[in-house]
Structure formats: C-alpha cells, structure tokens
Design an enzyme around this catalytic site. Structure first.
Site, short mmCIF file in Angstrom:
data_model
loop_
_atom_site.label_atom_id
_atom_site.label_comp_id
_atom_site.label_asym_id
_atom_site.label_seq_id
_atom_site.Cartn_x
_atom_site.Cartn_y
_atom_site.Cartn_z
N GLU A 266 0.83 -1.20 0.00
CA GLU A 266 0.00 0.00 0.00
C GLU A 266 0.87 1.25 0.00
O GLU A 266 1.81 1.35 0.78
CB GLU A 266 -0.92 -0.02 1.23
CG GLU A 266 -1.91 -1.19 1.19
CD GLU A 266 -2.86 -1.21 2.38
OE1 GLU A 266 -2.69 -0.38 3.30
OE2 GLU A 266 -3.79 -2.03 2.37
N HIS A 284 -7.80 1.75 1.82
CA HIS A 284 -7.68 1.30 3.21
C HIS A 284 -8.39 2.28 4.15
O HIS A 284 -7.80 2.79 5.11
CB HIS A 284 -6.21 1.14 3.62
CG HIS A 284 -6.05 0.19 4.78
ND1 HIS A 284 -4.92 -0.59 4.96
CD2 HIS A 284 -6.85 -0.11 5.84
CE1 HIS A 284 -5.03 -1.31 6.06
NE2 HIS A 284 -6.20 -1.03 6.62
#
Length: 320
Positions: A266, A284
C-alpha cells in the site's frame, strides 16, 4: 514535573478528537507528531525516539532495531486494531507493553463492507463514470436480497456484517475457529467450513487477522472453488489474498468481481488489479469515519496515560 514524551507516527491520532488531546495534556504528556513516510528520513526521529515514553503507531512498522534506540519507551499503542506491523516479541523482550484499540472501528468497517458489496454487485462505480461521460443506459447487475453471504471470520467486524446482512434477508454462512452458538442462532448464521463458503456463497467477505496461518488464505485453489457469479470482498488485510491469483480469475472472469479496501503493498500503485473493470478499490479507509477515529484516539490516549501512571492498559496485546 518533566512532561512525558508521546511520539505519534499515526497522522490521524488526535486529529478528530479534542478529548484525546485533553487527556494527554491533563497528564503532562507532550505530543510529537512525525508523518510515517518521514520517520526514517528525519534525524530528529531518532532523537525523539531516545526520549519517548510512549509511541502511537499507524500503518508504519515498528522493528526490533527501533526499540533498541528507545531506552525510555514504556508502551506502544496501535491507533487501530491490527498489530501485525509491530514486532510484539521484541517489545516483550524489552519489557515494553503493546496495546491496541480493538472494536473502535468495527461498525465503520462493517458499513463499508456492505457498501462495497452493493457497489460491486450493481456496478455503481462504472455506472457513475459512464453517466458523467454522457453515456446513458441501464447497466446489468446482480441481486443481493435473498442471496448467500459467506463471512470468513466472526470477530466484531464479521458479526457486524452479519447483523447488517439480515436486513437483506441473506442466507448467512459463517466460518471461524471459535463457534458462538448463541450469536449464530440469534443472527441466523449457519456455521460452515471455508470450503463450503467458497463453493456456495454469492458474496465472500474476509474478516480475519493476519497471521502465518491466514497469510494468502485465499489462493489459486480457493478462488477456483468460487462460483463464476460470486464476488470477493476484502476489508481486512491485503496479505490474506494471493493477488496474482485473484488477478487471473478476475481477468478471465472466473468470478464476477472483487471489492478491495486493502492490498499486499500500500499504496498499490503498480497493482495489475487496478486495470480491471470488475474490481472496486478503496484506499484502506474502512475505519475512517469521524466517530470511529475520535473513539480510537480517546482509547489510545487513555491507554497511554494508564501505563505511564502505573495502571494496566485498556487492551494489552500478549505475545502468543
């Protein structure tokens, strides 16, 4: 009295809660914020770490080498739930308490899970984009009401998803290593194996912690068991899914689609999944609502104060 030094590498700690700031100030705590992307580059990070009494952690890693540079550190608190980025064993060896704030974002993540399920089934993102482009016409989607939902992991978030799914009159299958017969009966959850869920569910949603036993739990064989009309939803941890295998089944349309709030890396800038139309992606953000962020910050602040004043933490993480 010298102030306690509280280091935070969570950019959202106290941002949405004046109460969390007040709790720290009332107990002589001085908060020092360092963005997680800058912590390895800044010389003053090491200086602050040398003096830090407490460390609030976001998504960044806490390594054994960091703890060697923190002689005064008494407590590490995750600004959230998952502690897989923290070397808990190294902390335990140095007598540093590790704690988190479990359950504070459970409702927010459960809400997003249902939202992603609806968005994926009804192709809402694509419909929005096409309408803005001047392309007018209906887009076919899949039913949700009365279909089968498979929940993998019946912790607080998974249970929240089950309660919400009842409103859609879904047939709910639940997999967890611990059975709660009372909850299952009250919420119409039928216990099932992972294999049964994958083979029969129209929507499979993941709500497990990341451990060595759950890493890449959903791989080539598991995806092959899913129906061609099924959707995979992941708002838990990206590492639960073999992303290369998921790309292949989605690209070949061996399952209908996926909705992902989490990724192995990420941000997922180079992920091939971003090129597929039958994937919905979000950054997220499962726990990011004003209410859940405020509650999380307040629990983190109270945990810090408890430890620094000789009281037990609210939610200590023990070495397994």
């Amino acid at each position: 009295m010298s102030p306690y030094i509280v280091l935070s590498t969570s950019p959202t700690f106290t941002r949405y809660s004046s109460m969390a700031k007040q709790i720290l100030e009332e107990h002589h705590c001085r908060l020092v914020m360092i963005p997680p992307e800058e912590m390895r580059r800044r010389d003053d990070f090491r200086e602050i770490l040398l003096e830090a009494d407490a460390w609030v952690v976001g998504t960044n890693k806490v390594l054994a080498a960091d703890l060697e540079q923190a002689p005064k550190l008494k407590v590490i608190v995750k600004h959230g739930t998952g502690i897989d980025s923290i070397d808990v064993e190294a902390a335990a060896r140095r007598g540093i308490i590790v704690a988190n704030a479990p359950g504070t974002n459970a409702s927010a993540v459960a809400d997003l899970t249902i939202g992603l399920m609806i968005a994926a089934a009804r192709q809402i993102v694509i419909a929005d984009q096409r309408t803005r482009q001047g392309l007018w016409g209906p887009i076919m989607g899949f039913d949700i009401y009365g279909t089968t939902l498979g929940i993998v992991g019946l912790g607080q978030i998974g249970r929240g998803v089950a309660r919400r799914a009842r409103g859609f009159q879904m047939n709910i299958l639940g997999y967890d290593i611990v059975h709660d017969a009372e909850f299952e009966k009250e919420n119409g959850v039928q216990p099932a194996s992972l294999e049964e869920i994958l083979a029969t569910a129209d929507f499979v949603t993941l709500h497990l912690p990341l451990t060595e036993s759950t890493r890449q739990l959903i791989g080539v064989q598991e995806l092959a068991r899913m129906k061609t009309t099924a959707f995979l939803i992941n708002t838990s941890r990206g590492e639960l899914v073999d992303e290369a295998a998921l790309y292949e089944v989605l690209q070949q349309k061996k399952i209908a689609g996926a909705a992902l709030d989490v990724f192995q890396m990420e941000p997922p800038l180079d992920s091939a999944l971003l090129k597929l139309e039958n994937v919905i992606v979000t950054p997220h953000m499962g726990g990011y609502t004003y209410g859940s962020m405020a509650l999380t910050s307040e629990i983190v602040a109270r945990t810090i104060v408890n430890v620094l004043t000789g009281k037990p933490p609210l939610y200590e993480v023990k070495v397994s």
